[in-house]
Design an enzyme around this catalytic site. Structure first.
Site, PDB file in Angstrom:
ATOM      1  CB  THR A 257      74.857  92.104  17.404  1.00 33.29           C
ATOM      2  OG1 THR A 257      75.475  93.383  17.270  1.00 33.29           O
ATOM      3  CG2 THR A 257      75.780  91.259  18.270  1.00 33.29           C
ATOM      4  CG  ASP A 258      76.476  95.865  13.778  1.00 37.75           C
ATOM      5  OD1 ASP A 258      76.382  95.747  15.013  1.00 37.75           O
ATOM      6  OD2 ASP A 258      76.322  96.962  13.190  1.00 37.75           O
ATOM      7  CD  GLU A 259      77.614  96.197  19.553  1.00 43.92           C
ATOM      8  OE1 GLU A 259      78.489  96.089  20.423  1.00 43.92           O
ATOM      9  OE2 GLU A 259      76.582  96.861  19.691  1.00 43.92           O
TER      10      GLU A 259
ATOM     11  CE1 TYR B  45      74.828  92.016  23.195  1.00 44.78           C
ATOM     12  CE2 TYR B  45      75.965  93.626  21.830  1.00 44.78           C
ATOM     13  CZ  TYR B  45      74.895  92.771  22.035  1.00 44.78           C
ATOM     14  OH  TYR B  45      73.895  92.673  21.081  1.00 44.78           O
TER      15      TYR B  45
ATOM     16  CE  LYS C 259      73.659  88.369  20.437  1.00 46.71           C
ATOM     17  NZ  LYS C 259      72.318  87.832  20.795  1.00 46.71           N
TER      18      LYS C 259
HETATM   19  P1  NAD Z   1      66.703  94.086  25.210  1.00 47.36           P
HETATM   20  O1  NAD Z   1      67.788  94.235  26.222  1.00 47.36           O
HETATM   21  O2  NAD Z   1      65.764  95.221  24.980  1.00 47.36           O
HETATM   22  O3  NAD Z   1      65.799  92.809  25.568  1.00 47.36           O
HETATM   23  C1  NAD Z   1      66.345  91.581  25.956  1.00 47.36           C
HETATM   24  C2  NAD Z   1      65.207  90.706  26.494  1.00 47.36           C
HETATM   25  O4  NAD Z   1      65.768  89.431  26.853  1.00 47.36           O
HETATM   26  C3  NAD Z   1      64.527  91.275  27.729  1.00 47.36           C
HETATM   27  O5  NAD Z   1      63.135  91.143  27.626  1.00 47.36           O
HETATM   28  C4  NAD Z   1      65.057  90.401  28.864  1.00 47.36           C
HETATM   29  O6  NAD Z   1      64.168  90.275  29.956  1.00 47.36           O
HETATM   30  C5  NAD Z   1      65.278  89.075  28.146  1.00 47.36           C
HETATM   31  N1  NAD Z   1      66.284  88.230  28.803  1.00 47.36           N
HETATM   32  C6  NAD Z   1      67.517  88.603  29.230  1.00 47.36           C
HETATM   33  N2  NAD Z   1      68.133  87.548  29.800  1.00 47.36           N
HETATM   34  C7  NAD Z   1      67.279  86.501  29.703  1.00 47.36           C
HETATM   35  C8  NAD Z   1      67.350  85.131  30.101  1.00 47.36           C
HETATM   36  N3  NAD Z   1      68.413  84.642  30.727  1.00 47.36           N
HETATM   37  N4  NAD Z   1      66.293  84.334  29.835  1.00 47.36           N
HETATM   38  C9  NAD Z   1      65.171  84.826  29.205  1.00 47.36           C
HETATM   39  N5  NAD Z   1      65.058  86.109  28.837  1.00 47.36           N
HETATM   40  C10 NAD Z   1      66.095  86.934  29.069  1.00 47.36           C
HETATM   41  O7  NAD Z   1      67.428  93.653  23.875  1.00 47.36           O
HETATM   42  P2  NAD Z   1      67.086  93.984  22.341  1.00 47.36           P
HETATM   43  O8  NAD Z   1      67.707  95.257  21.996  1.00 47.36           O
HETATM   44  O9  NAD Z   1      65.647  93.750  22.129  1.00 47.36           O
HETATM   45  O10 NAD Z   1      67.921  92.832  21.624  1.00 47.36           O
HETATM   46  C11 NAD Z   1      67.322  91.568  21.287  1.00 47.36           C
HETATM   47  C12 NAD Z   1      68.354  90.714  20.575  1.00 47.36           C
HETATM   48  O11 NAD Z   1      68.808  91.401  19.409  1.00 47.36           O
HETATM   49  C13 NAD Z   1      69.595  90.431  21.415  1.00 47.36           C
HETATM   50  O12 NAD Z   1      69.978  89.099  21.195  1.00 47.36           O
HETATM   51  C14 NAD Z   1      70.646  91.390  20.872  1.00 47.36           C
HETATM   52  O13 NAD Z   1      71.945  90.870  21.011  1.00 47.36           O
HETATM   53  C15 NAD Z   1      70.227  91.489  19.402  1.00 47.36           C
HETATM   54  N6  NAD Z   1      70.591  92.754  18.739  1.00 47.36           N
HETATM   55  C16 NAD Z   1      70.145  93.955  19.245  1.00 47.36           C
HETATM   56  C17 NAD Z   1      70.464  95.131  18.559  1.00 47.36           C
HETATM   57  C18 NAD Z   1      69.969  96.472  19.034  1.00 47.36           C
HETATM   58  O14 NAD Z   1      70.334  97.502  18.436  1.00 47.36           O
HETATM   59  N7  NAD Z   1      69.127  96.559  20.040  1.00 47.36           N
HETATM   60  C19 NAD Z   1      71.237  95.082  17.395  1.00 47.36           C
HETATM   61  C20 NAD Z   1      71.678  93.838  16.926  1.00 47.36           C
HETATM   62  C21 NAD Z   1      71.327  92.683  17.605  1.00 47.36           C
HETATM   63  P1  TYD Z   2      74.533 102.138  22.295  1.00 41.47           P
HETATM   64  O1  TYD Z   2      73.149 102.666  22.085  1.00 41.47           O
HETATM   65  O2  TYD Z   2      74.956 101.791  23.690  1.00 41.47           O
HETATM   66  O3  TYD Z   2      74.744 100.921  21.287  1.00 41.47           O
HETATM   67  P2  TYD Z   2      76.108 100.089  20.932  1.00 41.47           P
HETATM   68  O4  TYD Z   2      77.166 100.428  21.888  1.00 41.47           O
HETATM   69  O5  TYD Z   2      75.628  98.697  21.081  1.00 41.47           O
HETATM   70  O6  TYD Z   2      76.437 100.472  19.533  1.00 41.47           O
HETATM   71  O7  TYD Z   2      75.552 103.221  21.766  1.00 41.47           O
HETATM   72  C1  TYD Z   2      75.542 103.688  20.446  1.00 41.47           C
HETATM   73  C2  TYD Z   2      76.729 104.612  20.283  1.00 41.47           C
HETATM   74  O8  TYD Z   2      76.530 105.758  21.119  1.00 41.47           O
HETATM   75  C3  TYD Z   2      78.053 104.009  20.731  1.00 41.47           C
HETATM   76  O9  TYD Z   2      79.091 104.496  19.870  1.00 41.47           O
HETATM   77  C4  TYD Z   2      78.252 104.546  22.135  1.00 41.47           C
HETATM   78  C5  TYD Z   2      77.607 105.904  22.070  1.00 41.47           C
HETATM   79  N1  TYD Z   2      76.979 106.384  23.321  1.00 41.47           N
HETATM   80  C6  TYD Z   2      77.290 107.662  23.806  1.00 41.47           C
HETATM   81  O10 TYD Z   2      78.108 108.412  23.216  1.00 41.47           O
HETATM   82  N2  TYD Z   2      76.688 108.095  24.956  1.00 41.47           N
HETATM   83  C7  TYD Z   2      75.792 107.306  25.630  1.00 41.47           C
HETATM   84  O11 TYD Z   2      75.272 107.751  26.696  1.00 41.47           O
HETATM   85  C8  TYD Z   2      75.475 106.019  25.125  1.00 41.47           C
HETATM   86  C9  TYD Z   2      74.511 105.121  25.847  1.00 41.47           C
HETATM   87  C10 TYD Z   2      76.089 105.612  23.957  1.00 41.47           C
END
Ligand code: NAD
Ligand code: TYD
Length: 340
Positions: A125-127, A149, A153
């Protein structure tokens, strides 16, 4: 090609399995997912009947069970999506983040080495870079995570690279910005805003609402992940962004406008501790080396997403398990909000 995909029942993982299966119908996929509150078998409806797809409910941090998966499936490649992903949850309870996002990746790397995997793609992730007020992070920028988190990562990325440098494990990393689209669990900003707006409920905005995120459509991310998987240079990391930097308040207002709802639903609440002000990625490496760039406009992606959530009320109700309600009652009461 046999590909072990972890976390395939979550938001990005399920979108990716659908994309990957259409693009490469002859690949065999084993999806290993623990089915935490964020994992949902419904996300892969239609795929589960395919002959080249199998699912196993398992925890990536369980060495014995994962060894069994590797022994039976004998994957050529691993793509790791499995993670605990919600920053707010990592603030109140970091242990599962450390266990899955760091130790779990360690288990996968050890097995990948032992079973001579040909490619290990870590979804990051970019985080991991932390906040940047001006300019953009390149893949060479130092890691400076703010939340538990992001730290878990970043630690995983370091471990992945250590296995490449020490053991020559053929690894790749993608670091994407905030994704949005169908199947995102409704605790994240965009689905939460859509659902609360549809139900005329308050929308919590942290701090002054001016934090900036770079929004990437999940379909664009799936395409980028596949390109990195096919053509990326081993040992390399690729930023994946949407070139769509927007403040949270802009996004919430936009959704309210599309849904014809009043801005009075917006409720400013106490800021998230350690809240990163701005994320920004340079995409010059992936553009130059792999000829990829995002193609979905925010408006088009948002219309599609809103439409999807409108039509999936049953899916939404199924997300609201006892665990979800318990966590959010506590979380929202701390923010001075009543209910969702
Ligand atoms: P999500 O929370 O929707 O899904 C995570 C999945 O992983 C779920 O199906 C969960 O059951 C499974 N999981 C959790 N712990 C587990 C374990 N111990 N063993 C097996 N499975 C497990 O997450 P997402 O948003 O789909 O993110 C997927 C990946 O992409 C993550 O690695 C996250 O860090 C990365 N990512 C997400 C975003 C975003 O905006 N959502 C952005 C950048 C990177
Ligand atoms: P989020 O979807 O939790 O993603 P991330 O924290 O991983 O970027 O949040 C996106 C942005 O929105 C972040 O700046 C936090 C803000 N946010 C709110 O202001 N209110 C909310 O209820 C949530 C969930 C997020």
């Amino acid at each position: 090609m046999k590909v072990l995909i972890t976390g395939g029942c979550g938001f990005i993982g399920s979108n990716f399995i659908r994309y990957f299966n259409t693009k490469h119908p002859y690949y065999k996929i084993l999806n290993v997912d623990k089915l935490t509150y964020a994992g949902n078998l419904e996300n892969l409806k239609g795929i589960e009947r395919k002959r080249n797809y199998r699912f196993i409910k398992a925890d990536i941090s369980n060495t014995k069970v994962m060894k069994n998966c590797f022994e039976k499936f004998r994957p050529d490649a691993v793509i790791n999506f499995a993670a605990e992903t919600h920053v707010d949850r990592s603030i109140v309870g970091p242990s599962p983040f450390i266990k899955t996002n760091f130790l779990g990746v360690g288990v996968l790397l050890n097995l990948a080495l032992r079973f001579q995997i040909k490619k290990f793609l870590q979804i990051s992730t970019d985080e991991v870079y932390g906040s940047i007020l001006r300019g953009s992070f390149t893949e060479h920028s130092p890691l400076n995570p703010s939340s538990p988190y992001a730290a878990s990562k970043a630690a995983a990325d370091a471990l992945v690279m250590a296995y490449y440098r020490t053991h020559g494990l053929p690894v790749l990393i993608t670091r994407s910005s905030n994704n949005y689209g169908p199947y995102q669990f409704p605790e994240k900003l965009i689905p939460l805003t859509i659902i609360n707006a549809l139900n005329n409920k308050k929308i919590p905005l942290y701090g002054d609402g001016k934090n900036v995120r770079d929004w990437l459509s999940v379909e664009d991310n799936c395409e980028a992940i596949d390109i990195v998987f096919q053509k990326g240079s081993i040992g390399e990391t690729y930023n994946v962004g949407g070139e769509n930097e927007l403040t949270n308040i802009y996004i919430v207002r936009k959704i309210l406008k599309i849904l014809n709802k009043s801005e009075s639903l917006i409720t400013f609440v106490k800021d998230r501790p350690g809240h990163d002000r701005r994320y920004s990625l340079s995409l010059s490496k992936i553009r130059r080396q792999l000829d990829w760039h995002p193609t979905t406009s925010f408006r088009k992606g948002m219309d599609k997403t809103i439409d999807w959530y409108r039509k999936h009320q049953k899916w939404l109700r199924n997300c609201q398990t006892g665990e979800y309600r318990t966590f959010y009652r506590k979380h929202y009461s701390k923010l001075g909000l009543q209910e969702f």
